[in-house]
Write a protein that holds these residues in place. Structure first.
Motif, PDB file in Angstrom:
ATOM      1  N   PRO A 184      49.832  61.952 -30.179  1.00  0.00           N
ATOM      2  CA  PRO A 184      48.781  62.220 -29.253  1.00  0.00           C
ATOM      3  C   PRO A 184      48.104  63.522 -29.459  1.00  0.00           C
ATOM      4  N   PRO A 185      46.981  63.789 -29.000  1.00  0.00           N
ATOM      5  CA  PRO A 185      46.428  64.923 -29.146  1.00  0.00           C
ATOM      6  C   PRO A 185      47.207  66.272 -29.007  1.00  0.00           C
ATOM      7  N   LYS A 186      48.153  66.240 -27.589  1.00  0.00           N
ATOM      8  CA  LYS A 186      48.807  67.290 -27.275  1.00  0.00           C
ATOM      9  C   LYS A 186      49.912  67.473 -28.206  1.00  0.00           C
ATOM     10  N   ALA A 187      50.491  66.598 -28.955  1.00  0.00           N
ATOM     11  CA  ALA A 187      51.410  66.705 -29.872  1.00  0.00           C
ATOM     12  C   ALA A 187      50.895  67.479 -31.255  1.00  0.00           C
ATOM     13  N   ILE A 188      49.666  67.022 -31.355  1.00  0.00           N
ATOM     14  CA  ILE A 188      49.046  67.650 -32.487  1.00  0.00           C
ATOM     15  C   ILE A 188      48.753  69.147 -32.309  1.00  0.00           C
ATOM     16  N   GLU A 189      48.327  69.488 -30.997  1.00  0.00           N
ATOM     17  CA  GLU A 189      48.322  70.916 -30.484  1.00  0.00           C
ATOM     18  C   GLU A 189      49.477  71.756 -30.488  1.00  0.00           C
ATOM     19  N   ALA A 190      50.558  70.879 -30.241  1.00  0.00           N
ATOM     20  CA  ALA A 190      52.003  71.546 -30.122  1.00  0.00           C
ATOM     21  C   ALA A 190      52.469  72.064 -31.357  1.00  0.00           C
ATOM     22  N   ALA A 191      52.270  71.242 -32.418  1.00  0.00           N
ATOM     23  CA  ALA A 191      52.505  71.483 -33.732  1.00  0.00           C
ATOM     24  C   ALA A 191      51.859  72.489 -34.145  1.00  0.00           C
ATOM     25  N   LYS A 192      50.506  72.557 -33.712  1.00  0.00           N
ATOM     26  CA  LYS A 192      49.577  73.723 -34.385  1.00  0.00           C
ATOM     27  C   LYS A 192      50.103  75.014 -33.739  1.00  0.00           C
ATOM     28  N   ALA A 211      53.187  75.651 -33.208  1.00  0.00           N
ATOM     29  CA  ALA A 211      54.449  75.825 -33.996  1.00  0.00           C
ATOM     30  C   ALA A 211      54.182  76.331 -35.387  1.00  0.00           C
ATOM     31  N   GLY A 212      52.915  76.172 -35.707  1.00  0.00           N
ATOM     32  CA  GLY A 212      52.699  76.496 -37.092  1.00  0.00           C
ATOM     33  C   GLY A 212      53.007  75.492 -38.063  1.00  0.00           C
ATOM     34  N   LYS A 213      53.095  74.091 -37.527  1.00  0.00           N
ATOM     35  CA  LYS A 213      53.243  73.362 -38.454  1.00  0.00           C
ATOM     36  C   LYS A 213      52.450  72.003 -38.578  1.00  0.00           C
ATOM     37  N   VAL A 214      52.571  71.132 -39.758  1.00  0.00           N
ATOM     38  CA  VAL A 214      51.585  70.104 -39.745  1.00  0.00           C
ATOM     39  C   VAL A 214      52.264  69.092 -38.825  1.00  0.00           C
ATOM     40  N   ALA A 215      51.256  68.318 -38.097  1.00  0.00           N
ATOM     41  CA  ALA A 215      51.620  67.542 -37.151  1.00  0.00           C
ATOM     42  C   ALA A 215      52.903  66.642 -37.461  1.00  0.00           C
ATOM     43  N   ASP A 216      52.809  65.984 -38.580  1.00  0.00           N
ATOM     44  CA  ASP A 216      53.828  65.079 -38.952  1.00  0.00           C
ATOM     45  C   ASP A 216      55.180  65.732 -39.365  1.00  0.00           C
ATOM     46  N   VAL A 217      55.166  66.939 -39.815  1.00  0.00           N
ATOM     47  CA  VAL A 217      56.243  67.779 -40.079  1.00  0.00           C
ATOM     48  C   VAL A 217      56.749  68.227 -38.697  1.00  0.00           C
ATOM     49  N   PHE A 218      56.201  68.467 -37.690  1.00  0.00           N
ATOM     50  CA  PHE A 218      56.637  68.868 -36.426  1.00  0.00           C
ATOM     51  C   PHE A 218      57.389  67.840 -35.704  1.00  0.00           C
ATOM     52  N   TYR A 219      56.899  66.621 -36.057  1.00  0.00           N
ATOM     53  CA  TYR A 219      57.508  65.263 -35.581  1.00  0.00           C
ATOM     54  C   TYR A 219      58.868  64.881 -36.381  1.00  0.00           C
ATOM     55  N   GLU A 223      56.136  59.972 -24.311  1.00  0.00           N
ATOM     56  CA  GLU A 223      56.385  60.267 -23.042  1.00  0.00           C
ATOM     57  C   GLU A 223      55.846  61.947 -22.794  1.00  0.00           C
ATOM     58  N   GLN A 224      56.478  62.677 -23.500  1.00  0.00           N
ATOM     59  CA  GLN A 224      56.340  64.170 -23.122  1.00  0.00           C
ATOM     60  C   GLN A 224      54.773  64.543 -23.792  1.00  0.00           C
ATOM     61  N   TYR A 225      54.170  63.919 -24.746  1.00  0.00           N
ATOM     62  CA  TYR A 225      53.260  64.631 -25.225  1.00  0.00           C
ATOM     63  C   TYR A 225      51.835  63.767 -24.857  1.00  0.00           C
ATOM     64  N   GLU A 226      52.076  62.411 -24.048  1.00  0.00           N
ATOM     65  CA  GLU A 226      50.955  61.616 -24.122  1.00  0.00           C
ATOM     66  C   GLU A 226      50.212  62.121 -22.913  1.00  0.00           C
ATOM     67  N   ASP A 227      48.930  61.996 -23.224  1.00  0.00           N
ATOM     68  CA  ASP A 227      48.010  62.064 -21.640  1.00  0.00           C
ATOM     69  C   ASP A 227      48.022  60.781 -20.963  1.00  0.00           C
ATOM     70  N   HIS A 228      48.600  60.729 -20.032  1.00  0.00           N
ATOM     71  CA  HIS A 228      48.786  59.302 -19.317  1.00  0.00           C
ATOM     72  C   HIS A 228      47.513  58.568 -18.989  1.00  0.00           C
ATOM     73  N   LYS A 229      46.415  59.148 -19.051  1.00  0.00           N
ATOM     74  CA  LYS A 229      45.154  58.670 -18.963  1.00  0.00           C
ATOM     75  C   LYS A 229      44.950  57.755 -20.259  1.00  0.00           C
ATOM     76  N   GLY A 230      45.766  57.806 -21.315  1.00  0.00           N
ATOM     77  CA  GLY A 230      45.686  56.967 -22.303  1.00  0.00           C
ATOM     78  C   GLY A 230      45.091  56.918 -23.797  1.00  0.00           C
ATOM     79  N   TYR A 231      45.052  57.984 -24.483  1.00  0.00           N
ATOM     80  CA  TYR A 231      44.778  58.139 -25.556  1.00  0.00           C
ATOM     81  C   TYR A 231      45.249  57.120 -26.581  1.00  0.00           C
ATOM     82  N   SER A 232      46.624  56.882 -26.410  1.00  0.00           N
ATOM     83  CA  SER A 232      47.436  56.356 -27.725  1.00  0.00           C
ATOM     84  C   SER A 232      47.163  54.673 -27.233  1.00  0.00           C
TER      85      SER A 232
END
Lengths: 485, 485
Positions: free
Chosen positions: B398-406, B408-416, B470-479
């Motif tokens: 989800p976009p929020k997870a990608i932002e959170a990774a950013k 934290a200075g990490k590539v998003a999949d590394v973060f995950y 659950e934590q990072y998803e925008d419940h209006k529904g990106y994924s």
């Protein structure tokens, strides 16, 4: 049609430039003759088991058990393996994560690196850090990795002794660097003069070359000398002044044949010198299971220890090692066994000492037989092999032989060695493969043929050589004068 | 003070550029956590024995006897070793010149190369020349040798699939060449489209890059697909038209989990195509003892076979192989055993079949459990593993997870993957280490954890993943939308 990716004209030019005489023209011709049924004595490469040296029993027992760990549960195991071999196999298996079939860490098994560090502490009297010891698939692979880390292009120079073991010239060509030679002095028992090093570096500088590292081979290959403590400390001081990494090829450290010239490690001398040297000089030392009284060449096991190398550089070396995942694990066990040998009182100790002493004492006798044999030949002079596994006699070729070689399109020492091979089956390496001064010729042979065969081999050599000299010598006396000089 | 030879700023820039994610940030963090006492499930590298796979008994018996040939003279040998293992050990020892402790020819033992050639004839139905088969310390070393022979500099390009096994990107960086990507199509079960290849080559040309070779990994790593015969022949035709060497990484050829998608070798397809292709296309194929039901990674054994490579080029490759003297000999014996297995009627045959089938059938079940497990997770989709040893699910972050990774200075999949590691101990490799399309994220895991542990691992993964979403998803529904697309 356009050339394709692996057509010769499109290949990496550095690959084409590589020369590797140890398995070059002479070796290829010898292999052909062998196929035709001729008996060949392969003395081109330090490969003791190929010439009949038996492996040490204890390490082979341990590695066999590690390969077949199910034997440890066999009720008959005690009939075929001594208790100390069984215990050691369990020890090494406990250090692996999944036995010999699992990749280890790319630097090698941590527990084995710890055993290497303990050995270095005992040997040198200074602590060693297992994190700075990397196990490798033989010492050559380690040397190549370090050189490829250092060399950026043709304006990076590496100081290499001449004569040298051609691993260095080959690897420097392959990685596109420049070999900066320094000459070992044959009349001074292949010693080296630090003034020559200075000249070599300043000449290189004048050509725009930055010398970044210096190689020493101690004991010498092909030259067989052991460097003195004084010489080593001069070299280290020189490396300090010039900011050079010292690459210490110490693979022959167990092969010592003259008590008054023991092996002394570069690391010990460096640490003895104290600061600033001991804190500043960058040193990488190499060792192997292929030499010594082990001779386990085919297993491909080695290590290098890094001293004063910055952590960021160590990380880079680790990263590149990771690409090929891990050095082979069985050879890591051999390395552990080599650096952590049996102790008095162990069940297999007596046998181990008997076997290892037997190999070394025989090598010492063979070094003597060979040197004396060469020195009894017309136009041949040879320094004694203080260490390593080679004899490197100078062959004083008469001008007519040099001319005959020229007509045959051969370098003169290649011509001589090919004739020797055809006449006697002795497969040597011409001195030109190692580098030598202009107009001076050598050959390298190992001292490894079986001791009982040695007198006949030397006799056969003498017969060939003296006839060759008879054939090509101007009887008014080039070579006699030369010998008398 | 002036920088010294191995200071970071003076290192070979190509070394610094190398990236090797399989043992990168995730692996280093996992090793730290393990030191701190956390239980880690290492699925970052295809290392079956490290995860409990048992070695096949017969080859280990043979190699143990070769390591300890004195056992062959022990009157008790028959108590611990079956007669066929004893006979095989004698056979391989007779092929060496000095046992496992002697260097072999730099291409490997001639008799073993002959066994490989016989295997290739049986497999493909076309003769194979032992002189064009080189044994190596694992397939990676062979790939690196061929790439270093091809690459002259940054204007030489190598076509590499994306996602790819990072050996290729790492080696191309190290040798200073240029990686030219072609994309595998996830929605077409990781198939490849020859039009994309053409585009990749012409784009590269427009940048002044000469594409010299193309890599295929079949079965795919990390993607697990098996290439069809039609696809392979399109690729070979393309290589013919463009004058490219095809490098066929076929190390997973025994790891096939779907009967309707068998492994077909590039060599067989090429020979089936007939002239001009079969006479012209340059092909180098790689194989190993590390994969299949063998999994003998730590032994470091592999080979490559060259087809339509000019003799002068073969000589150059032989010369460079000679610098490191010989591949390790014990692994050459493993290779012999792999390509020349037991036959019905041999004493150990039944056990060998039971063991090897056991491994393969379990891998097939594990591939299924894993794919199904991933597909049951929120925002995760995964193709079935047709072959090889990996699962490569797409993680729709989800976009929020990608932002959170950013942040934290990490590539998003590394973060995950780091979060996954910390939460569950499962050590994977982020998709960015293999390459993936912009904005699309994956991870690679092996299918190697023990079968009985697999349900718990997948449950633990699902729990982590679904909570993460659950934590990072925008419940209006990106994924959800994304899944429904």
């Amino acid at each position: 049609m356009a050339p394709k990716g692996l057509d010769y004209e499109l290949l990496n030019e550095n690959v084409k430039k590589v020369q590797y005489a140890v398995r070059g023209e002479l070796y290829l011709r010898a292999s052909e003759l062998q196929k035709e049924g001729k008996k060949i004595i392969f003395t081109n490469v330090g490969n003791p088991h190929a010439l009949g040296q038996k492996p040490l029993t204890f390490p082979r027992q341990v590695v066999a058990l590690c390969q077949a760990p199910f034997l440890l549960d066999d009720p008959n195991v005690g009939l075929m393996f001594p208790a100390d071999a069984i215990a050691r196999a369990k020890h090494y298996l406990s250090l692996t994560s999944g036995g010999l079939g699992a990749y280890s860490d790319s630097r090698g098994i941590p527990g084995v690196r710890k055993e290497v560090a303990d050995f270095l502490l005992r040997r040198d009297g200074y602590p060693s850090d297992p994190e700075l010891i990397f196990l490798t698939d033989g010492a050559s692979k380690g040397v190549m990795q370090i050189l490829s880390t250092i060399i950026r292009g043709p304006s990076d120079g590496i100081l290499v002794p001449v004569p040298q073991y051609p691993l260095y010239s080959a690897a420097i060509s392959l990685f596109g660097g420049t070999l900066v030679p320094y000459y070992l002095e044959e009349t001074a028992n292949w010693g080296l003069d630090v003034n020559d090093l200075r000249n070599a570096v300043s000449q290189a500088k004048s050509k725009g070359i930055t010398v970044k590292a210096m190689v020493i081979i101690n004991p010498g290959n092909p030259t067989g000398q052991c460097l003195s403590e004084a010489n080593l400390s001069e070299i280290l001081r020189f490396c300090y002044q010039e900011g050079l990494v010292l690459l210490g090829d110490e693979v022959y450290q167990q092969n010592i044949y003259q008590d008054e010239r023991p092996f002394i490690s570069s690391k010990k001398v460096l640490m003895d010198m104290g600061p600033p040297y001991s804190k500043e000089v960058q040193l990488v030392s190499f060792h192997t299971v292929s030499k010594g009284y082990w001779g386990e060449c085919g297993q491909r096991g080695g290590y290098f220890e890094m001293t004063n190398i910055p952590p960021k550089t160590v990380d880079e070396i680790y990263k590149v090692a990771s690409i090929s995942l891990s050095p082979n694990v069985p050879a890591q066990i051999f390395m552990g066994l080599m650096v952590n040998p049996l102790k008095p009182g162990d069940i297999s100790y007596e046998q181990f000492i008997r076997e290892s002493k037997g190999v070394l004492e025989s090598l010492r006798r063979r070094a003597r037989i060979m040197t004396d044999g060469f020195n009894s030949c017309r136009n041949v002079v040879c320094n004694f092999t203080e260490g390593a596994m080679y004899s490197f006699p100078q062959i004083r070729l008469p001008p007519k032989a040099i001319e005959a070689a020229k007509s045959a399109g051969k370098v003169a020492d290649v011509f001589y060695c090919l004739k020797l091979l055809e006449a006697t089956g002795i497969s040597t390496v011409p001195g030109s493969g190692f580098g030598q001064k202009e107009g001076v010729f050598h050959l390298r042979t190992t001292i490894l043929p079986a001791e009982e065969d040695m007198p006949a081999i030397m006799e056969s050599f003498k017969k060939f050589n003296d006839e060759f000299m008879e054939q090509y010598e101007d009887h008014k006396g080039y070579s006699r004068m030369s010998v008398a000089e």
